[in-house]
Design a protein around this motif. Structure first.
Motif, PDB file in Angstrom:
ATOM      1  N   PHE A   7      38.927   4.426  48.686  1.00 42.41           N
ATOM      2  CA  PHE A   7      37.862   3.603  48.107  1.00 42.41           C
ATOM      3  C   PHE A   7      37.905   3.729  46.596  1.00 42.41           C
ATOM      4  O   PHE A   7      38.450   4.685  46.053  1.00 42.41           O
ATOM      5  CB  PHE A   7      36.487   3.980  48.666  1.00 42.41           C
ATOM      6  CG  PHE A   7      36.087   5.413  48.482  1.00 42.41           C
ATOM      7  CD1 PHE A   7      35.612   5.864  47.266  1.00 42.41           C
ATOM      8  CD2 PHE A   7      36.183   6.313  49.535  1.00 42.41           C
ATOM      9  CE1 PHE A   7      35.236   7.191  47.099  1.00 42.41           C
ATOM     10  CE2 PHE A   7      35.808   7.643  49.372  1.00 42.41           C
ATOM     11  CZ  PHE A   7      35.338   8.075  48.143  1.00 42.41           C
ATOM     12  N   CYS A   8      37.337   2.725  45.910  1.00 42.80           N
ATOM     13  CA  CYS A   8      37.376   2.705  44.447  1.00 42.80           C
ATOM     14  C   CYS A   8      36.382   3.726  43.889  1.00 42.80           C
ATOM     15  O   CYS A   8      35.218   3.718  44.263  1.00 42.80           O
ATOM     16  CB  CYS A   8      37.021   1.299  43.964  1.00 42.80           C
ATOM     17  SG  CYS A   8      36.996   1.174  42.171  1.00 42.80           S
ATOM     18  N   PRO A   9      36.843   4.627  42.983  1.00 41.70           N
ATOM     19  CA  PRO A   9      35.923   5.634  42.424  1.00 41.70           C
ATOM     20  C   PRO A   9      35.223   5.174  41.143  1.00 41.70           C
ATOM     21  O   PRO A   9      34.429   5.915  40.581  1.00 41.70           O
ATOM     22  CB  PRO A   9      36.860   6.809  42.128  1.00 41.70           C
ATOM     23  CG  PRO A   9      38.164   6.168  41.807  1.00 41.70           C
ATOM     24  CD  PRO A   9      38.229   4.842  42.510  1.00 41.70           C
ATOM     25  N   ASN A  10      35.527   3.947  40.680  1.00 40.58           N
ATOM     26  CA  ASN A  10      34.950   3.464  39.417  1.00 40.58           C
ATOM     27  C   ASN A  10      33.451   3.182  39.590  1.00 40.58           C
ATOM     28  O   ASN A  10      33.060   2.305  40.376  1.00 40.58           O
ATOM     29  CB  ASN A  10      35.705   2.183  39.001  1.00 40.58           C
ATOM     30  CG  ASN A  10      35.151   1.593  37.727  1.00 40.58           C
ATOM     31  OD1 ASN A  10      34.377   2.231  37.014  1.00 40.58           O
ATOM     32  ND2 ASN A  10      35.549   0.360  37.446  1.00 40.58           N
ATOM     33  N   LEU A  11      32.617   3.912  38.841  1.00 41.25           N
ATOM     34  CA  LEU A  11      31.161   3.791  39.028  1.00 41.25           C
ATOM     35  C   LEU A  11      30.624   2.429  38.593  1.00 41.25           C
ATOM     36  O   LEU A  11      29.524   2.043  38.964  1.00 41.25           O
ATOM     37  CB  LEU A  11      30.441   4.913  38.272  1.00 41.25           C
ATOM     38  CG  LEU A  11      30.641   6.312  38.853  1.00 41.25           C
ATOM     39  CD1 LEU A  11      29.926   7.354  38.044  1.00 41.25           C
ATOM     40  CD2 LEU A  11      30.192   6.392  40.308  1.00 41.25           C
ATOM     41  N   GLN A  12      31.402   1.691  37.772  1.00 39.45           N
ATOM     42  CA  GLN A  12      30.963   0.369  37.321  1.00 39.45           C
ATOM     43  C   GLN A  12      31.368  -0.734  38.310  1.00 39.45           C
ATOM     44  O   GLN A  12      30.998  -1.891  38.133  1.00 39.45           O
ATOM     45  CB  GLN A  12      31.590   0.027  35.952  1.00 39.45           C
ATOM     46  CG  GLN A  12      31.432   1.104  34.897  1.00 39.45           C
ATOM     47  CD  GLN A  12      29.983   1.454  34.640  1.00 39.45           C
ATOM     48  OE1 GLN A  12      29.127   0.590  34.638  1.00 39.45           O
ATOM     49  NE2 GLN A  12      29.694   2.738  34.452  1.00 39.45           N
ATOM     50  N   CYS A  13      32.179  -0.382  39.320  1.00 34.77           N
ATOM     51  CA  CYS A  13      32.724  -1.388  40.253  1.00 34.77           C
ATOM     52  C   CYS A  13      31.737  -1.621  41.393  1.00 34.77           C
ATOM     53  O   CYS A  13      31.172  -0.666  41.939  1.00 34.77           O
ATOM     54  CB  CYS A  13      34.057  -0.885  40.795  1.00 34.77           C
ATOM     55  SG  CYS A  13      34.797  -1.965  42.012  1.00 34.77           S
ATOM     56  N   CYS A  14      31.519  -2.892  41.773  1.00 37.03           N
ATOM     57  CA  CYS A  14      30.538  -3.179  42.831  1.00 37.03           C
ATOM     58  C   CYS A  14      31.048  -2.766  44.212  1.00 37.03           C
ATOM     59  O   CYS A  14      30.273  -2.738  45.169  1.00 37.03           O
ATOM     60  CB  CYS A  14      30.140  -4.651  42.814  1.00 37.03           C
ATOM     61  SG  CYS A  14      31.519  -5.738  43.109  1.00 37.03           S
ATOM     62  N   LYS A  35      45.357   1.032  43.033  1.00 32.35           N
ATOM     63  CA  LYS A  35      44.698   0.049  42.175  1.00 32.35           C
ATOM     64  C   LYS A  35      43.623  -0.686  42.975  1.00 32.35           C
ATOM     65  O   LYS A  35      43.848  -1.054  44.136  1.00 32.35           O
ATOM     66  CB  LYS A  35      45.734  -0.959  41.654  1.00 32.35           C
ATOM     67  CG  LYS A  35      45.181  -1.901  40.611  1.00 32.35           C
ATOM     68  CD  LYS A  35      46.269  -2.769  40.040  1.00 32.35           C
ATOM     69  CE  LYS A  35      45.703  -3.697  38.986  1.00 32.35           C
ATOM     70  NZ  LYS A  35      46.712  -4.570  38.423  1.00 32.35           N
ATOM     71  N   CYS A  36      42.456  -0.872  42.334  1.00 27.01           N
ATOM     72  CA  CYS A  36      41.353  -1.582  42.994  1.00 27.01           C
ATOM     73  C   CYS A  36      41.503  -3.082  42.722  1.00 27.01           C
ATOM     74  O   CYS A  36      41.697  -3.494  41.573  1.00 27.01           O
ATOM     75  CB  CYS A  36      40.020  -1.070  42.470  1.00 27.01           C
ATOM     76  SG  CYS A  36      38.618  -2.047  43.005  1.00 27.01           S
ATOM     77  N   GLY A  37      41.403  -3.896  43.771  1.00 28.16           N
ATOM     78  CA  GLY A  37      41.558  -5.341  43.633  1.00 28.16           C
ATOM     79  C   GLY A  37      40.328  -6.025  43.051  1.00 28.16           C
ATOM     80  O   GLY A  37      40.389  -7.188  42.656  1.00 28.16           O
ATOM     81  N   ILE A  38      39.219  -5.356  42.996  1.00 35.43           N
ATOM     82  CA  ILE A  38      37.968  -5.955  42.486  1.00 35.43           C
ATOM     83  C   ILE A  38      37.843  -5.739  40.971  1.00 35.43           C
ATOM     84  O   ILE A  38      37.691  -6.675  40.207  1.00 35.43           O
ATOM     85  CB  ILE A  38      36.732  -5.369  43.214  1.00 35.43           C
ATOM     86  CG1 ILE A  38      36.842  -5.556  44.725  1.00 35.43           C
ATOM     87  CG2 ILE A  38      35.437  -5.955  42.643  1.00 35.43           C
ATOM     88  CD1 ILE A  38      36.433  -6.886  45.283  1.00 35.43           C
ATOM     89  N   CYS A  39      37.923  -4.457  40.536  1.00 33.02           N
ATOM     90  CA  CYS A  39      37.736  -4.184  39.103  1.00 33.02           C
ATOM     91  C   CYS A  39      39.076  -4.075  38.369  1.00 33.02           C
ATOM     92  O   CYS A  39      39.096  -4.046  37.139  1.00 33.02           O
ATOM     93  CB  CYS A  39      36.911  -2.921  38.899  1.00 33.02           C
ATOM     94  SG  CYS A  39      37.679  -1.439  39.543  1.00 33.02           S
ATOM     95  N   GLY A  40      40.189  -3.994  39.110  1.00 30.59           N
ATOM     96  CA  GLY A  40      41.507  -3.941  38.485  1.00 30.59           C
ATOM     97  C   GLY A  40      41.868  -2.583  37.902  1.00 30.59           C
ATOM     98  O   GLY A  40      42.928  -2.438  37.294  1.00 30.59           O
TER      99      GLY A  40
HETATM  100 ZN    ZN Z   1      36.925  -1.098  41.752  1.00 28.16          ZN
END
Ligand code: ZN
Length: 370
Positions: A7-14, A35-40
């Motif tokens: 899962f994406c660990p970026n706290l700004q990513c929805c 790589k996250c496909g939502i936030c890149g």
């Molecule tokens: Zn993300």
């Protein structure tokens, strides 16, 4: 590398913390990055685990942590692996933090505890005495947590009572303790739930109806037990005996299970041994080491008395179980690698607050034109 389980660990990513929703792909096999496909954004496979930004492989770290969690002296590891002492201490610290987080996320979840036993250990530390209070769920042998304090006082016992409360459901529950007077009031205070009245202010707290408190007081003469007094401080004997029978099949109040767990901790934690030169200096070090030993005990160690008779490969065999398996937290025995690389769930994403007046149709049309 398996992007399906990431899962994406970026706290700004929805899509943060949501497995299977953020279209994770492999960014680099060599660097082990996704790589996250939502936030890149790209992230390392070890993000959020104790192995993040370590030069050594997970296998080496897990081997060292396994040895530490089974009571191997730190100096023996330094000599055998050729590592720096500070490196090993750093890994132990990181692993302890991870284990505390895993414990809080997976073990401190409300469940029907039936019977709990609690006790304290006196720990000789450098220049001081520390007290370590711990609790165990009897039927599954699950370690429920521990609290450390310089005094064997109300604060220590109240902290432990809160930890047991965090693991318990409001069902019939028997708690067996020793003769320390602080237990009774601490347990009565902790096992209360708010009663919503609809009015303003703090709601009234009502006591759990089916809480039973048993005390086992041992009398010693010349370091030998000469008499054991068992008394029920709260509740009726009939209900308490039903809970005793359900959790371990016996009919006597006892502290045998927590005493056995104390012995395991004393064997696996050098600073808890009765006559030792490996004294601990700070309470925080002891706390991290306690969580490491406790989590390895709960998740990675088969318990002989928990095994079940079953059929495996067409033959009748004893199937081993860990305390976490008996409690239904997991379906298999974890390896230490699994424990160290377990990525903790992130809090859900909350959309940022909009400031100012909400846009009307005219301003939206203007924005579209420009
Ligand atoms: Zn993300």
């Amino acid at each position: 590398m398996n992007p399906q389980t990431q899962f994406c660990p970026n706290l700004q990513c929805c899509a943060r913390g949501k497995v299977g929703q953020s279209k994770i792909t492999i960014h680099s096999l060599q660097e082990r990055r996704y790589k996250c496909g939502i936030c890149g954004k790209t992230f390392a496979a070890t993000t959020g685990t104790p192995c993040y930004r370590l030069r050594h492989s997970l296998d080496t770290v897990a081997l060292v942590i396994t040895l530490l969690a089974h009571g191997c002296p730190l100096q023996a590891i330094v000599a055998a692996f050729g590592l720096d002492e500070r490196t090993v201490k750093n890994w132990q610290e990181r692993a302890g933090q991870q284990c505390q987080a895993v414990h809080e996320a997976l073990v401190q979840v409300p469940r029907d505890l039936e019977q709990v036993q609690a006790d304290e250990i006196r720990v000789k530390a450098q220049g001081q005495i520390l007290w370590l209070a711990m609790a165990i769920m009897v039927r599954t042998r699950l370690w429920l947590g521990g609290v450390i304090s310089p005094q064997r006082d109300k604060r220590l016992i109240a902290g432990l009572a809160q930890q047991i409360r965090a693991c318990g459901l409001c069902r019939p529950l028997l708690i067996c303790v020793d003769g320390l007077a602080a237990y009774v009031s601490a347990l009565r205070n902790a096992f209360r739930s708010p009663l919503p009245t609809g009015r303003r202010g703090r709601p009234v707290l009502i006591s759990w109806p089916d809480l039973y408190i048993g005390q086992v007081v041992k009398r010693y003469q010349c370091r030998r037990v000469v008499d054991v007094v068992r008394r029920l401080v709260q509740g009726t004997w009939a209900q308490a005996q039903a809970l005793l029978a359900r959790s371990h099949g016996g009919s006597l109040l006892n502290l045998a299970y927590i005493e056995r767990l104390n012995a395991t901790f004393r064997a696996r934690l050098a600073s808890l041994a009765r006559r030792t030169r490996a004294l601990v200096r700070q309470a925080s070090t002891l706390e991290r080491a306690m969580y490491l030993v406790g989590c390895v005990y709960n998740f990675c160690t088969d318990h002989e008395s928990l095994r079940l008779r079953g059929v495996l490969g067409g033959k009748r065999r004893w199937l081993p179980r860990t305390p976490a398996m008996a409690a239904g937290i997991t379906d298999h025995r974890w390896t230490v690698q699994e424990l160290l690389s377990y990525r903790l769930p992130l809090p859900p994403w909350i959309p940022p607050k909009r400031r100012g007046r909400p846009p009307n149709a005219l301003s939206l049309a203007r924005a579209a034109c420009t």
